[in-house]
Design a protein around this motif. Structure first.
Motif, short mmCIF file in Angstrom:
data_model
loop_
_atom_site.label_atom_id
_atom_site.label_comp_id
_atom_site.label_asym_id
_atom_site.label_seq_id
_atom_site.Cartn_x
_atom_site.Cartn_y
_atom_site.Cartn_z
N PHE A 59 0.92 -1.07 0.35
CA PHE A 59 0.13 -0.17 -0.30
C PHE A 59 0.28 1.62 0.41
CE2 PHE A 59 -1.42 -3.32 3.20
CZ PHE A 59 -3.19 -3.54 1.71
N GLN A 60 0.75 1.89 -0.53
CA GLN A 60 1.30 2.97 -0.89
C GLN A 60 0.50 4.66 -0.85
OE1 GLN A 60 4.31 4.11 -4.34
NE2 GLN A 60 5.20 5.57 -3.07
N PRO A 61 -0.27 5.10 0.03
CA PRO A 61 -0.53 6.26 -0.41
C PRO A 61 0.26 7.53 -0.10
CG PRO A 61 -1.05 5.64 2.38
CD PRO A 61 -0.15 4.14 1.44
N PHE A 62 -0.60 8.44 -0.91
CA PHE A 62 0.76 10.06 -1.36
C PHE A 62 -0.08 11.04 -1.10
CE2 PHE A 62 -0.47 7.68 -5.36
CZ PHE A 62 -0.66 8.99 -5.83
N ILE A 63 0.83 11.78 -0.55
CA ILE A 63 0.14 13.99 -0.66
C ILE A 63 0.91 14.51 -1.83
CG2 ILE A 63 0.52 13.91 0.91
CD1 ILE A 63 -2.29 15.63 1.07
N ASN A 64 0.81 15.05 -2.32
CA ASN A 64 1.75 16.07 -3.28
C ASN A 64 1.70 17.40 -3.12
OD1 ASN A 64 2.96 13.24 -3.79
ND2 ASN A 64 3.53 13.07 -5.70
N LEU A 119 4.76 13.03 0.68
CA LEU A 119 4.86 12.20 1.69
C LEU A 119 4.07 11.16 1.27
CD1 LEU A 119 5.22 12.30 5.05
CD2 LEU A 119 3.07 13.22 5.41
N ASN A 120 4.50 10.15 1.92
CA ASN A 120 4.08 8.68 1.92
C ASN A 120 4.43 7.65 2.50
OD1 ASN A 120 5.85 7.69 0.50
ND2 ASN A 120 6.38 8.20 -1.75
N THR A 121 3.72 6.57 2.42
CA THR A 121 4.42 5.77 2.92
C THR A 121 4.35 4.34 1.63
OG1 THR A 121 2.46 4.21 3.52
CG2 THR A 121 3.10 6.29 5.57
N GLU A 122 5.50 3.63 2.42
CA GLU A 122 5.36 2.23 1.44
C GLU A 122 5.24 1.15 2.54
OE1 GLU A 122 9.21 3.34 -0.18
OE2 GLU A 122 7.76 4.80 -1.82
N THR A 123 3.94 0.66 2.37
CA THR A 123 4.19 -0.37 3.83
C THR A 123 3.54 -1.34 2.89
OG1 THR A 123 2.60 1.14 5.22
CG2 THR A 123 1.58 -1.29 5.93
N THR A 124 4.35 -2.52 2.98
CA THR A 124 3.85 -4.09 2.82
C THR A 124 3.31 -5.02 4.04
OG1 THR A 124 5.90 -4.08 1.51
CG2 THR A 124 5.44 -6.23 1.96
N ARG A 125 2.54 -5.54 4.09
CA ARG A 125 1.90 -6.59 4.86
C ARG A 125 2.35 -8.10 4.55
NH1 ARG A 125 0.61 -8.24 10.24
NH2 ARG A 125 -1.34 -9.84 9.59
N ASN A 126 3.57 -9.18 5.20
CA ASN A 126 3.55 -10.69 4.94
C ASN A 126 2.73 -11.31 5.41
OD1 ASN A 126 4.56 -12.59 4.31
ND2 ASN A 126 6.81 -11.83 4.27
N VAL A 147 6.62 -0.85 7.68
CA VAL A 147 5.72 0.32 7.58
C VAL A 147 7.69 1.83 7.11
CG1 VAL A 147 3.67 2.87 8.22
CG2 VAL A 147 4.47 -0.17 8.59
N PRO A 148 7.56 2.14 6.65
CA PRO A 148 8.64 3.37 6.24
C PRO A 148 7.62 4.68 5.60
CG PRO A 148 8.76 2.10 4.21
CD PRO A 148 7.96 1.15 4.96
N VAL A 149 8.08 5.11 6.30
CA VAL A 149 7.80 7.44 5.46
C VAL A 149 8.11 8.05 5.23
CG1 VAL A 149 6.37 8.92 6.44
CG2 VAL A 149 5.78 6.88 7.67
N ASN A 150 8.34 8.50 4.22
CA ASN A 150 8.80 9.47 3.40
C ASN A 150 8.39 10.62 3.04
OD1 ASN A 150 10.39 6.07 2.35
ND2 ASN A 150 8.63 6.07 1.21
#
Length: 267
Positions: free
Chosen positions: A194-199, A210-217, A225-228
């Motif tokens: 999941f990569q929600p983002f706001i630009n 600003l986004n997150t690049e979240t992986t659920r295994n 859950v890294p926040v960029n």
């Protein structure tokens, strides 16, 4: 190959990942307004020929706090199917250098597994202004070494939805991949991204992301859950438009053996 190593690989391959510099070569847009073009680049699968090279740095793997360097080569190519539909091809090919990220696994350098996505995209916006794309995502076992991939074919759905409102663009990219071989050493890839983002893009063609690049295994019940935060600027080299940026990220959650803390991105 352990479940943990498979999880780390899937975390980095399904989507985008880290202080960095981002470069997109964009063809056929010499006459476009820079700000409008910068807004188009906020779409992960824009209807543009773009060639991003995204370099990532992460640390905190294992007991020795080891490091991983990852360059994602991510060409996106649109193709016109009809008056109403486009097909957009998006490839993520990782080039990896890592050291002891899974116990005493040693140093490995080479190519990782490829994720190939195809998005069917309507040519016209919806009445509400929604831009959306949907299609399949394929996991291809292209790793040059065992420690750089999961040795497994995989497939699943992927989709993007976003809105553009003045200088703001916001939305989400998501996918899910199931491994085709449940008996592989990768412990049956079963992961959601999941990569929600706001630009925010003002008229001077800067973009603040600003986004997150979240992986659920789902195979081992773990989250990543890294926040960029990234800042970029659309510029020109001769007749070629290029977007360069820098940013940082912080891992809010990751497997016990890492990565953790701050990450960096160079592209």
């Amino acid at each position: 190959m352990s479940v943990f190593k498979g999880f780390l690989h899937v975390t980095h391959i399904l989507g985008l990942t880290g202080l960095g510099i981002v470069s997109f070569a964009v063809n056929g847009q010499a006459k476009s307004d820079d700000s409008d073009l910068a807004k188009q680049l906020a779409n992960p699968v824009a209807n543009l020929i773009i060639v991003p090279f995204q370099g990532n740095y992460d640390q905190g793997y294992g007991a020795s706090d080891d490091e991983k360097y990852l360059i994602n080569v991510q060409p996106t190519m649109p193709m016109r199917l009809s008056d109403d539909w486009n097909l957009i091809s998006r490839t993520i090919l990782p080039l990896v250098h890592q050291n002891d990220i899974n116990g005493n696994s040693g140093t490995d350098t080479g190519i990782g597994d490829t994720v190939q996505s195809f998005f069917f995209s309507p040519v016209e916006l919806t009445d509400g202004g929604l831009i959306w794309d949907v299609g399949p995502a394929l996991l291809l076992p292209t790793a040059s070494k065992n420690n750089l991939g999961v040795d497994q074919w995989g497939a699943g759905p992927t989709a993007v939805g976003l809105y553009a409102n003045g200088p703001w663009t916001y939305g989400m990219l998501a996918n899910h991949v199931w491994g085709a071989d449940e008996g592989s050493a990768a412990s049956a890839t079963n992961a959601s991204f999941f990569q929600p983002f706001i630009n925010y893009t003002p008229p001077d063609a800067w973009t603040f992301v600003l986004n997150t690049e979240t992986t659920r295994n789902w195979a081992n019940d773990q989250w990543s859950v890294p926040v960029n935060g990234i800042v970029s600027k659309l510029t020109r080299i001769g007749d070629q438009k290029v977007c360069n940026g820098a940013g940082m990220r912080y891992w809010l959650e990751s497997p016990d053996a890492g990565p953790n803390g701050w990450g960096a991105r160079l592209i």
